[in-house]
Design a protein around this motif. Structure first.
Motif, PDB file in Angstrom:
ATOM      1  N   ASP A  42      12.513 -57.111  23.212  1.00  0.00           N
ATOM      2  CA  ASP A  42      13.742 -56.373  22.971  1.00  0.00           C
ATOM      3  C   ASP A  42      13.965 -56.283  21.464  1.00  0.00           C
ATOM      4  O   ASP A  42      13.101 -56.680  20.678  1.00  0.00           O
ATOM      5  CB  ASP A  42      14.927 -57.002  23.709  1.00  0.00           C
ATOM      6  N   LYS A  52      16.441 -51.210  31.271  1.00  0.00           N
ATOM      7  CA  LYS A  52      17.209 -50.115  30.681  1.00  0.00           C
ATOM      8  C   LYS A  52      17.532 -50.327  29.205  1.00  0.00           C
ATOM      9  O   LYS A  52      18.041 -49.437  28.557  1.00  0.00           O
ATOM     10  CB  LYS A  52      18.503 -49.910  31.469  1.00  0.00           C
ATOM     11  N   GLN A  53      17.222 -51.513  28.665  1.00  0.00           N
ATOM     12  CA  GLN A  53      17.531 -51.760  27.259  1.00  0.00           C
ATOM     13  C   GLN A  53      16.384 -51.295  26.367  1.00  0.00           C
ATOM     14  O   GLN A  53      15.265 -51.083  26.824  1.00  0.00           O
ATOM     15  CB  GLN A  53      17.829 -53.246  27.038  1.00  0.00           C
ATOM     16  N   THR A  54      16.677 -51.130  25.078  1.00  0.00           N
ATOM     17  CA  THR A  54      15.665 -50.730  24.103  1.00  0.00           C
ATOM     18  C   THR A  54      14.560 -51.783  24.040  1.00  0.00           C
ATOM     19  O   THR A  54      14.843 -52.982  24.060  1.00  0.00           O
ATOM     20  CB  THR A  54      16.306 -50.567  22.714  1.00  0.00           C
ATOM     21  N   ASN A  74      14.136 -47.306  26.508  1.00  0.00           N
ATOM     22  CA  ASN A  74      14.077 -48.170  27.686  1.00  0.00           C
ATOM     23  C   ASN A  74      12.623 -48.331  28.132  1.00  0.00           C
ATOM     24  O   ASN A  74      11.728 -47.650  27.631  1.00  0.00           O
ATOM     25  CB  ASN A  74      14.963 -47.628  28.818  1.00  0.00           C
TER      26      ASN A  74
END
Length: 101
Positions: A42, A52-54, A74
């Motif tokens: 991350d 769904k996070q970067t 994502n």
């Protein structure tokens, strides 16, 4: 989402969870015959908690020297760039070329 789901998602792409330092983990894959490897983390340099996070795809030499990195909004976008039916070298180049977009 649990780490099991993230490991399963990335496992299907050929990545495995490894310890990078002080019990911190990341997703690992060897990307070339000469030992270059990539880590997916991350924004904070650790294992992503959700799909769904970067995420950051960072490439290193076999000795561990940083070469380059690129971010994806994502994990699904990284998966799309990491085309399943391509040899590892072509997958690697597809991700590397995303840096230019």
């Amino acid at each position: 989402m649990t780490n099991d789901n993230i490991n399963e998602f990335y496992g299907q792409l050929g990545f495995e969870q490894i310890e990078v330092e002080d019990r911190l983990t990341a997703l690992f894959i060897e990307v070339s015959p000469d030992g270059e490897y990539a880590l997916v983390t991350d924004d904070n340099g650790v294992m992503p908690e959700t799909l769904k996070q970067t995420v950051v795809f960072a490439c290193y030499t076999s000795e561990g020297a940083f070469l380059w990195s690129t971010s994806f909004k994502n994990s699904y976008l990284l998966r799309d760039a990491w085309s399943e039916n391509q040899p590892i070298e072509e997958k690697f180049l597809a991700v590397k070329n995303k840096r230019k977009e």
